[in-house]
Design an enzyme around this catalytic site. Structure first.
Site, mmCIF file in Angstrom:
data_model
loop_
_atom_site.group_PDB
_atom_site.id
_atom_site.type_symbol
_atom_site.label_atom_id
_atom_site.label_comp_id
_atom_site.label_asym_id
_atom_site.label_seq_id
_atom_site.Cartn_x
_atom_site.Cartn_y
_atom_site.Cartn_z
ATOM 1 N N LYS A 128 38.336 52.926 46.965
ATOM 2 C CA LYS A 128 38.323 51.872 48.001
ATOM 3 C C LYS A 128 38.283 50.486 47.360
ATOM 4 O O LYS A 128 37.921 50.356 46.183
ATOM 5 C CB LYS A 128 37.103 52.077 48.900
ATOM 6 C CG LYS A 128 35.778 52.009 48.136
ATOM 7 C CD LYS A 128 34.591 52.408 49.004
ATOM 8 C CE LYS A 128 33.310 52.375 48.185
ATOM 9 N NZ LYS A 128 32.149 52.833 48.954
ATOM 10 N N TYR B 140 29.679 20.024 36.516
ATOM 11 C CA TYR B 140 29.159 19.572 37.816
ATOM 12 C C TYR B 140 27.635 19.617 37.889
ATOM 13 O O TYR B 140 27.013 20.580 37.425
ATOM 14 C CB TYR B 140 29.682 20.476 38.935
ATOM 15 C CG TYR B 140 31.154 20.317 39.242
ATOM 16 C CD1 TYR B 140 31.702 19.074 39.549
ATOM 17 C CD2 TYR B 140 31.988 21.421 39.247
ATOM 18 C CE1 TYR B 140 33.054 18.955 39.854
ATOM 19 C CE2 TYR B 140 33.347 21.305 39.550
ATOM 20 C CZ TYR B 140 33.866 20.059 39.849
ATOM 21 O OH TYR B 140 35.190 19.942 40.157
ATOM 22 N N MET C 124 35.578 26.126 39.326
ATOM 23 C CA MET C 124 36.570 27.011 39.926
ATOM 24 C C MET C 124 37.587 27.511 38.900
ATOM 25 O O MET C 124 37.991 28.670 38.908
ATOM 26 C CB MET C 124 37.300 26.291 41.064
ATOM 27 C CG MET C 124 38.185 27.228 41.884
ATOM 28 S SD MET C 124 39.090 26.390 43.180
ATOM 29 C CE MET C 124 37.806 25.999 44.344
HETATM 30 C C1 LIG Z 1 31.365 53.539 48.066
HETATM 31 C C2 LIG Z 1 30.917 54.903 48.410
HETATM 32 C C3 LIG Z 1 30.700 55.872 47.409
HETATM 33 C C4 LIG Z 1 30.716 55.542 45.930
HETATM 34 O O1 LIG Z 1 29.489 54.935 45.571
HETATM 35 P P1 LIG Z 1 29.194 54.465 44.058
HETATM 36 O O2 LIG Z 1 27.807 53.976 44.087
HETATM 37 O O3 LIG Z 1 30.183 53.410 43.752
HETATM 38 O O4 LIG Z 1 29.384 55.671 43.210
HETATM 39 C C5 LIG Z 1 30.421 57.161 47.813
HETATM 40 N N1 LIG Z 1 30.334 57.482 49.127
HETATM 41 C C6 LIG Z 1 30.490 56.578 50.114
HETATM 42 C C7 LIG Z 1 30.351 56.983 51.524
HETATM 43 C C8 LIG Z 1 30.767 55.246 49.785
HETATM 44 O O5 LIG Z 1 30.905 54.348 50.763
#
Ligand SMILES: *Cc1c(COP(=O)(O)O)cnc(C)c1O
Length: 395
Positions: A58, A286, A334
């Site tokens: 993801k 800055y 930036m």
């Molecule tokens: C993001 C996620 C994972 C992975 O978690 P990590 O801590 O990155 O290993 C597993 N299960 C679900 C439902 C998630 O949303």
């Protein structure tokens, strides 16, 4: 953003280096992603978990490139045969991410971990995604109009998604209609060792026993994210009650626990584009948060928070340069960040490459350590790396 990846089919040839080590001299800052390290981390996670893995890709594989990472893991694209050690599925959080995988001709399983609504179901079916469902109406709608494998999401304390562990019984009717392929929960603090994992395990077990009569005997039970996989004892009875695990961040080399060493995957590098002398009491950047304690040589590097080098690393980060660790001085801006390179003397020149995350000349700034230095979540640090700096993938 420039997409540097070319000739994806060559990614199955481990010897094909599709990119030179350092991009064209004009490149100001870039992210190097070591796909062999991702594969090695996957192998270690698979061995430690003892069950097939849903590789969580993801958010563009936590900022590191969903399609290149999936290919490196041996997931099934086009007519290529799936390798025997490929992930059981790829895990996404949105249908848009699933669509990107299908457009790249990914033909394996996709599990969508975040909840979907009834309105999402037609596209879920079209993309052949395994949805995570948890309410009776959506389950009935899926069963009646679409069908196909789905996973039941159980909330055991995260309080984010899924049906509460102590309220599963009202779902039995809907589940009987089309039993799920899998049932899962998600831990909220698996890396802390605070006992919550055992509590969530127990709640999950309660939910599973309440659903005993409606779940198929071969239902796939899963719970463990990266830190949970790392924290399990090899002999735990847990191993016999889970059929899949869902690592994300550990694939990408962060969130290392002593029980599961990981390979560093990411390098964030940038060139020095200016050099100057400052004198005692003069400030840099800055808001003048740093002033020179004496005469100092300051290098300006072409890397800023628009490239994912976060502003909270101001006066806290370090870079590797000529085998030395040199401090970030003043606020990260930036587009540029300043380093105190006094101790390198005349050796440091415009065009030199400084490393802000990752390995250089035998030293390494681990993603975990950089995040800690900036008081950042390593998840946010990684995800931010896809902002502007071009990414290069190495096999
Ligand atoms: C993001 C996620 C994972 C992975 O978690 P990590 O801590 O990155 O290993 C597993 N299960 C679900 C439902 C998630 O949303």
């Amino acid at each position: 953003m420039r997409v540097l990846i070319v000739g994806m089919s060559s990614m199955h040839d481990p010897s094909a280096a599709i990119y030179p080590d350092v991009p064209a001299a004009s490149e100001r800052a870039w992210v190097d992603i070591d796909l062999a390290a991702v594969r090695e981390n996957f192998r270690r996670l698979r061995a430690k978990a003892g069950v097939p893995l849903v590789a969580m890709v993801k958010a563009d594989a936590y900022g590191l490139g969903m399609v290149p990472i999936a290919k490196a893991l041996g997931a099934r694209f086009g007519d290529d045969a799936e390798t025997s050690d490929a992930p059981w599925a790829l895990g996404v959080a949105t249908l848009h991410e699933a669509d990107e995988l299908r457009r790249a001709d990914y033909r394996g399983r996709i599990f969508c971990s975040a909840p979907l609504t009834v309105r999402d179901l037609p596209q879920t079916k079209r993309l052949d995604v395994r949805p995570a469902l948890h309410d009776a109406d959506t389950i009935r709608s899926w069963a009646a109009h679409f069908g196909g494998p789905w996973h039941l999401a159980i909330d055991t304390g995260m309080a984010r998604a899924g049906v509460r562990w102590d309220r599963v019984s009202p779902l039995c009717e809907a589940i009987r209609f089309l039993p799920p392929e899998g049932v899962f929960t998600h831990f909220h603090s698996s890396e802390t060792g605070d006992g919550s994992l055992a509590q969530q395990d127990a709640r999950f077990a309660d939910a599973l026993s309440a659903l005993r009569d409606v779940l198929p005997a071969d239902v796939l039970v899963h719970s463990d994210n990266s830190a949970a996989i790392a924290s399990r004892e090899p002999s735990s009875e847990h191993a016999t009650t889970r059929h899949l695990a869902r690592p994300g961040i550990a694939l990408y080399g962060a969130n290392e626990l002593p029980s599961l060493p990981l390979e560093q995957v990411v390098a964030l590098r940038a060139r020095i584009i200016d050099l100057r002398e400052v004198y005692a009491g003069e400030s840099v950047s800055y808001n003048a948060t740093w002033s020179a304690p004496g005469p100092r040589r300051i290098a300006t590097v072409a890397l800023g928070y628009a490239d994912g080098y976060r502003r909270s690393l101001s006066n806290r980060g370090v870079a590797l340069l000529w085998g030395r660790r040199v401090p970030v001085v003043g606020n990260v801006t930036m587009d540029m960040t300043m380093l105190d390179v006094t101790e390198l003397g005349a050796r440091c020149a415009i065009g030199d490459v400084a490393t802000f995350i990752g390995a250089d000349r035998g030293d390494v700034l681990r993603t975990d350590a950089v995040a800690a230095a900036g008081g950042l979540s390593m998840y946010e640090l990684l995800v931010g790396l896809k902002l502007r700096a071009p990414r290069t993938w190495r096999l």
